[in-house]
Design an enzyme around this catalytic site. Structure first.
Site, PDB file in Angstrom:
ATOM      1  N   LYS A   1       0.821  -1.195   0.000  1.00 14.26           N
ATOM      2  CA  LYS A   1       0.000   0.000   0.000  1.00 14.26           C
ATOM      3  C   LYS A   1       0.861   1.253   0.000  1.00 14.26           C
ATOM      4  CE  LYS A   1      -3.984  -1.961   0.005  1.00 14.26           C
ATOM      5  NZ  LYS A   1      -4.825  -1.835  -1.194  1.00 14.26           N
TER       6      LYS A   1
ATOM      7  N   ASP B   1       0.076   0.220  -4.583  1.00 14.26           N
ATOM      8  CA  ASP B   1      -1.359   0.447  -4.724  1.00 14.26           C
ATOM      9  C   ASP B   1      -1.740   1.679  -3.907  1.00 14.26           C
ATOM     10  OD1 ASP B   1      -4.095   0.357  -4.839  1.00 14.26           O
ATOM     11  OD2 ASP B   1      -4.305  -1.664  -4.012  1.00 14.26           O
TER      12      ASP B   1
ATOM     13  N   GLU C   1      -0.954   0.772  -8.969  1.00 15.35           N
ATOM     14  CA  GLU C   1      -2.397   0.482  -8.991  1.00 15.35           C
ATOM     15  C   GLU C   1      -3.209   1.649  -8.450  1.00 15.35           C
ATOM     16  OE1 GLU C   1      -3.240  -3.510  -7.779  1.00 15.35           O
ATOM     17  OE2 GLU C   1      -5.062  -2.931  -6.718  1.00 15.35           O
TER      18      GLU C   1
ATOM     19  N   GLU D   1     -10.846  -2.047 -10.037  1.00 18.36           N
ATOM     20  CA  GLU D   1     -11.635  -2.671  -8.972  1.00 18.36           C
ATOM     21  C   GLU D   1     -12.846  -1.826  -8.608  1.00 18.36           C
ATOM     22  OE1 GLU D   1      -8.140  -2.305  -6.212  1.00 18.36           O
ATOM     23  OE2 GLU D   1      -9.704  -1.934  -4.753  1.00 18.36           O
TER      24      GLU D   1
ATOM     25  N   ASP E   1     -13.281  -6.784 -10.301  1.00 14.76           N
ATOM     26  CA  ASP E   1     -13.605  -7.704  -9.206  1.00 14.76           C
ATOM     27  C   ASP E   1     -14.891  -8.412  -9.610  1.00 14.76           C
ATOM     28  OD1 ASP E   1     -13.063  -7.722  -5.780  1.00 14.76           O
ATOM     29  OD2 ASP E   1     -14.761  -8.761  -6.709  1.00 14.76           O
TER      30      ASP E   1
ATOM     31  N   HIS F   1      -9.205  -8.409  -9.549  1.00 15.66           N
ATOM     32  CA  HIS F   1      -9.036  -7.937  -8.173  1.00 15.66           C
ATOM     33  C   HIS F   1      -9.736  -8.926  -7.245  1.00 15.66           C
ATOM     34  CE1 HIS F   1     -10.733  -5.627  -4.688  1.00 15.66           C
ATOM     35  NE2 HIS F   1      -9.491  -5.188  -4.629  1.00 15.66           N
TER      36      HIS F   1
ATOM     37  N   GLU G   1      -4.440 -12.479  -7.033  1.00 16.98           N
ATOM     38  CA  GLU G   1      -4.287 -11.610  -5.863  1.00 16.98           C
ATOM     39  C   GLU G   1      -4.721 -12.373  -4.621  1.00 16.98           C
ATOM     40  OE1 GLU G   1      -6.310  -7.794  -5.857  1.00 16.98           O
ATOM     41  OE2 GLU G   1      -5.063  -7.218  -4.141  1.00 16.98           O
TER      42      GLU G   1
HETATM   43 CA    CA Z   1      -6.259  -2.410  -4.952  1.00 14.67          CA
END
Ligand code: CA
Length: 379
Positions: free
Chosen positions: A167, A195, A221, A250, A273, A300, A333
């Site tokens: 992250k 991300d 991302e 996503e 997703d 995702h 993922e």
């Molecule tokens: Ca993400």
């Protein structure tokens, strides 16, 4: 065969330690599961991504009742009818997420009825296992804590993972401190994605991306908000020559939403997703659009075991973009944060050896949901 019942379950687990990402704090994990039952007793399970309570209301009060009495094998007919019935007010968000959960359940039911895994119904599995990358590196005190993140990275390496996603989105200085710490811990070559969960505007994302290029990032991302398609395209145009692929999707929905991402050349990697984009039916269309535009689709995954099982079937059935003699790694993922709804809902699932995850070959999603077991997490 006719649909006789649609059930919805909201599952909830209080985290032992809250964690944050660039947007908010999580103190619990939740999910909305959907179960479609037909008059011959066959069942199918699905999962929605997003607000569990709101998705449950959409399924319970609006979409679900409209399936009663319908043939569950007609997945395409039902998708178009339900989408059309809500398109005037539900082209994105919870209406499509509710539809996604139902669509996944209908495909599961269809696979079980025909005795085939969903991957076969989607066109066939290209592989019997996929490689997981570890998603983690959340923040525990509203900041990264570079040393703790570096330890986390080493833990994933010990577990055999060969791809990681961390992250960012805390501001340039803290992001770079964290990124460099993790990079140092894993070496310069290991695939390491970042991300931002759309915490930046295009100018800020470009600035971070230029620095991140020196750290050899795998991809960047959600650099900017999902509505800012011009920003996406600008970030990608600037960072592409520096070797930083852009990923997103996503927070995008259906073939219509992904059409815009693709036409405007916003992303190198599209990440629908299945629990939000419209389920398998929409996932197939988005994958076909991706192939048409030469953009790779890599779903995702965040949530419970049913969504993970759906992602495995989908990932196994995705044709390579583009085709080549050497097969590409199909990256799954795999969220590594605390979540028994992912790890304990289905015993012995997923079957994982190091980073390799087996694609279930039993009919439907290839998993069995035990309603009695599930009740321990029902709110
Ligand atoms: Ca993400």
């Amino acid at each position: 065969m006719k649909v006789s019942q649609v059930d919805v379950y909201v599952l909830r687990h209080a985290l032992s330690e809250p964690f944050a990402f660039a947007q908010w704090w999580n103190s619990e994990r939740t999910c909305c599961l959907v179960c479609v039952t037909a008059d011959d007793g066959s069942v199918g399970w699905g999962e929605c991504f997003g607000s569990a309570e709101v998705n449950a209301a959409v399924v319970r009060d609006f979409l679900g009742p409209r399936l009663i009495g319908r043939d569950p094998l007609n997945t395409g007919v039902l998708w178009e009818e339900l989408y059309n019935r809500s398109r005037d007010f539900g082209q994105k968000g919870a209406f499509v997420a509710g539809l996604s959960g139902l669509d996944i359940a209908l495909w599961d039911l269809k696979g079980r009825a025909l005795g085939l895994p969903v991957a076969t119904l989607l066109g066939g599995a290209w592989c019997d296992e996929v490689e997981a990358y570890a998603t983690g590196f959340f923040f525990t005190r509203g900041e990264g804590q570079a040393g703790r993140l570096a330890d986390e990275a080493r833990r994933y390496l010990d577990q055999g993972f060969r791809g990681l996603k961390m992250k960012v989105g805390l501001g340039l200085e803290r992001d770079l401190e964290n990124l460099r710490a993790v990079r140092r811990a894993v070496g310069h070559e290991l695939p390491l994605a970042i991300d931002a969960n759309h915490a930046y505007n295009a100018r800020e994302a470009i600035e971070l991306g230029l620095h991140a290029a020196a750290e050899n990032v795998w991809w960047f991302e959600e650099p900017v908000p999902p509505e800012d398609l011009e920003g996406y395209a600008e970030v990608r145009r600037v960072l592409g020559p520096h070797g930083v692929p852009i990923a997103g999707g996503e927070a995008e929905f259906t073939r219509y939403g992904f059409r815009e991402l693709f036409v405007r050349r916003c992303v190198d990697l599209a990440q629908p997703d299945l629990g939000a984009c419209g389920g398998f039916t929409a996932g197939l269309e988005i994958a076909a659009l991706g192939r048409t535009f030469g953009i790779e689709v890599r779903p995702h995954v965040w949530g419970a075991a049913v969504g993970l099982a759906a992602a495995l079937q989908f990932l196994a059935a995705l044709p390579p973009i583009p085709g080549a003699l050497t097969p590409r790694t199909r990256w799954l993922e795999l969220d590594r944060t605390e979540n028994p709804l992912r790890d304990q809902l289905i015993p012995d699932f997923p079957q994982r050896e190091g980073p390799m995850v087996a694609v279930p070959t039993a009919p439907g999603l290839g998993i069995d949901v035990d309603v009695e077991r599930l009740r321990r997490w029902v709110a």
